[in-house]
Design a protein around this motif. Structure first.
Motif, mmCIF file in Angstrom:
data_model
loop_
_atom_site.group_PDB
_atom_site.id
_atom_site.type_symbol
_atom_site.label_atom_id
_atom_site.label_comp_id
_atom_site.label_asym_id
_atom_site.label_seq_id
_atom_site.Cartn_x
_atom_site.Cartn_y
_atom_site.Cartn_z
ATOM 1 N N UNK A 98 -6.652 -5.716 9.724
ATOM 2 C CA UNK A 98 -7.848 -4.496 9.143
ATOM 3 C C UNK A 98 -7.347 -4.906 7.796
ATOM 4 N N UNK A 99 -8.080 -5.304 7.196
ATOM 5 C CA UNK A 99 -8.735 -5.813 5.566
ATOM 6 C C UNK A 99 -9.598 -4.359 5.129
ATOM 7 N N UNK A 100 -8.358 -4.336 3.657
ATOM 8 C CA UNK A 100 -8.207 -3.507 2.705
ATOM 9 C C UNK A 100 -7.778 -4.020 1.366
ATOM 10 N N UNK A 101 -8.875 -3.195 0.666
ATOM 11 C CA UNK A 101 -8.407 -3.412 -0.803
ATOM 12 C C UNK A 101 -7.455 -2.437 -1.483
ATOM 13 N N UNK A 102 -7.102 -2.304 -2.164
ATOM 14 C CA UNK A 102 -6.172 -0.763 -2.689
ATOM 15 C C UNK A 102 -6.514 0.395 -2.708
ATOM 16 N N UNK A 103 -7.628 0.921 -2.800
ATOM 17 C CA UNK A 103 -8.092 2.314 -2.128
ATOM 18 C C UNK A 103 -8.454 2.413 -0.529
ATOM 19 N N UNK A 104 -8.213 1.492 0.307
ATOM 20 C CA UNK A 104 -8.445 1.150 1.080
ATOM 21 C C UNK A 104 -6.404 1.783 2.049
ATOM 22 N N UNK A 105 -5.954 1.598 1.902
ATOM 23 C CA UNK A 105 -5.107 1.089 2.290
ATOM 24 C C UNK A 105 -4.467 1.895 3.329
ATOM 25 N N UNK A 106 -4.401 3.678 2.532
ATOM 26 C CA UNK A 106 -4.150 4.492 3.792
ATOM 27 C C UNK A 106 -5.466 4.910 4.950
ATOM 28 N N UNK A 123 -6.438 -7.228 0.082
ATOM 29 C CA UNK A 123 -7.651 -7.906 -0.639
ATOM 30 C C UNK A 123 -7.494 -7.894 -1.850
ATOM 31 N N UNK A 124 -7.069 -8.256 -1.886
ATOM 32 C CA UNK A 124 -6.773 -7.953 -4.024
ATOM 33 C C UNK A 124 -8.696 -7.775 -4.655
ATOM 34 N N UNK A 125 -9.706 -8.513 -4.096
ATOM 35 C CA UNK A 125 -11.073 -8.330 -4.623
ATOM 36 C C UNK A 125 -11.374 -7.033 -3.745
ATOM 37 N N UNK A 126 -11.101 -6.129 -3.250
ATOM 38 C CA UNK A 126 -11.704 -5.194 -2.059
ATOM 39 C C UNK A 126 -12.098 -4.374 -3.515
ATOM 40 N N UNK A 127 -12.978 -3.589 -4.030
ATOM 41 C CA UNK A 127 -12.731 -2.467 -4.875
ATOM 42 C C UNK A 127 -12.889 -1.481 -4.753
ATOM 43 N N UNK A 128 -13.750 -0.909 -3.350
ATOM 44 C CA UNK A 128 -13.830 0.294 -2.250
ATOM 45 C C UNK A 128 -12.941 0.428 -1.690
ATOM 46 N N UNK A 166 1.311 -2.163 -3.270
ATOM 47 C CA UNK A 166 0.355 -2.661 -4.882
ATOM 48 C C UNK A 166 -0.037 -1.399 -5.326
ATOM 49 N N UNK A 167 -0.476 -0.995 -6.231
ATOM 50 C CA UNK A 167 -0.732 0.202 -7.463
ATOM 51 C C UNK A 167 -2.623 0.520 -7.028
ATOM 52 N N UNK A 168 -1.879 1.655 -7.034
ATOM 53 C CA UNK A 168 -3.331 2.614 -6.205
ATOM 54 C C UNK A 168 -4.073 3.022 -7.386
ATOM 55 N N UNK A 169 -5.131 2.612 -7.758
ATOM 56 C CA UNK A 169 -5.833 3.045 -8.602
ATOM 57 C C UNK A 169 -6.747 4.246 -8.927
ATOM 58 N N UNK A 170 -6.765 4.890 -9.663
ATOM 59 C CA UNK A 170 -6.656 6.614 -9.582
ATOM 60 C C UNK A 170 -8.383 6.267 -10.276
ATOM 61 N N UNK A 171 -9.316 7.553 -9.716
ATOM 62 C CA UNK A 171 -10.302 7.919 -9.957
ATOM 63 C C UNK A 171 -11.321 7.050 -9.121
ATOM 64 N N UNK A 172 -12.409 6.815 -9.042
ATOM 65 C CA UNK A 172 -13.328 6.125 -8.210
ATOM 66 C C UNK A 172 -13.765 5.224 -7.990
ATOM 67 N N UNK A 173 -14.035 3.779 -7.858
ATOM 68 C CA UNK A 173 -14.310 2.697 -9.208
ATOM 69 C C UNK A 173 -15.780 3.180 -9.465
ATOM 70 N N UNK A 174 -16.246 2.141 -11.041
ATOM 71 C CA UNK A 174 -17.949 3.014 -11.302
ATOM 72 C C UNK A 174 -18.384 2.053 -10.427
ATOM 73 N N UNK A 175 -19.639 3.090 -9.559
ATOM 74 C CA UNK A 175 -20.947 2.312 -8.637
ATOM 75 C C UNK A 175 -20.853 2.614 -8.066
ATOM 76 N N UNK A 176 -19.299 2.902 -7.178
ATOM 77 C CA UNK A 176 -18.843 2.916 -5.390
ATOM 78 C C UNK A 176 -19.865 4.171 -4.878
#
Length: 199
Positions: A98-106, A123-128, A166-176
């Motif tokens: 199961x592959x995820x970026x920081x925003x999808x860990x949970x 996957x560090x490059x995954x934005x959403x 992993x640091x979890x970004x706050x807010x929605x990614x731009x354009x997501x």
């Protein structure tokens, strides 16, 4: 003559490996593929509602229709399945990745509860927050509907023994997800069809 004979003997010893070569050369080679990293679950996180999770399901085996069947099972649980397709990289050993970026860990660890022996990789490059479920050659089946219904939604999610914070970004990614209002006079773009084949 004796010197020539000695040189021949030394050369033979180096050639056969009895003596190390006096000249060494470091041959350039590509670095090995980085080892997969398992992200740590955010502190105190519990399972997300399955209806809030978006995933892509990939078949990394030679079994026809595996992604489609698993995607159908996930959809029945409320998971939004974007893509059901063959894994572009071919067959994969193991059960489930199961592959995820920081925003999808949970979300990734929530889905892990549905797949015995599944591993979550980062996957560090995954934005959403979308996660990929890759079904490997060792995959048997996900939990049944009855087993899923018995899962405790309030049970805290757990990290593997060796995980990476992993640091979890706050807010929605731009354009997501098309967030934000369109400019006046503009028509919102329709999402592209991402369905794939699962042959």
């Amino acid at each position: 003559m004796a010197l020539l004979l000695l040189m021949i003997l030394l050369a033979a010893a180096v050639f056969t490996g009895l003596l190390p070569s006096p000249i060494t050369r470091d041959f350039s080679r590509e670095d090995a593929t980085p080892e997969a990293v398992s992200p740590c679950v955010p502190a105190g996180a519990t399972a997300e509602e399955l209806g809030s999770i978006t995933t892509n399901v990939f078949n990394a085996t030679d079994r026809t229709g595996l992604a489609a069947t698993t995607g159908e099972n996930l959809s029945r649980q409320g998971v939004l399945v974007n893509t059901e397709a063959n894994w572009p990289q071919g067959q994969m050993e193991g059960a489930v990745q199961i592959m995820t970026g920081a925003r999808g860990i949970t979300a990734a660890y929530t889905l892990q509860r549905l797949f015995p022996a599944a591993e979550v990789t980062f996957e560090p490059g995954r934005e959403d927050a979308t996660v990929d479920v890759v079904l490997g050659t060792g995959f048997d089946s996900m939990l049944s509907d009855a087993e899923i219904s018995e899962l405790d939604p309030e049970e805290p999610l757990s990290s593997p023994a060796e995980c990476t914070p992993v640091d979890i970004p706050q807010g929605d990614p731009e354009g997501a997800d098309g967030e934000g209002e369109p400019d006046e006079g503009e028509t919102p773009e329709q999402p592209a069809d991402t369905e794939g084949s699962d042959s």
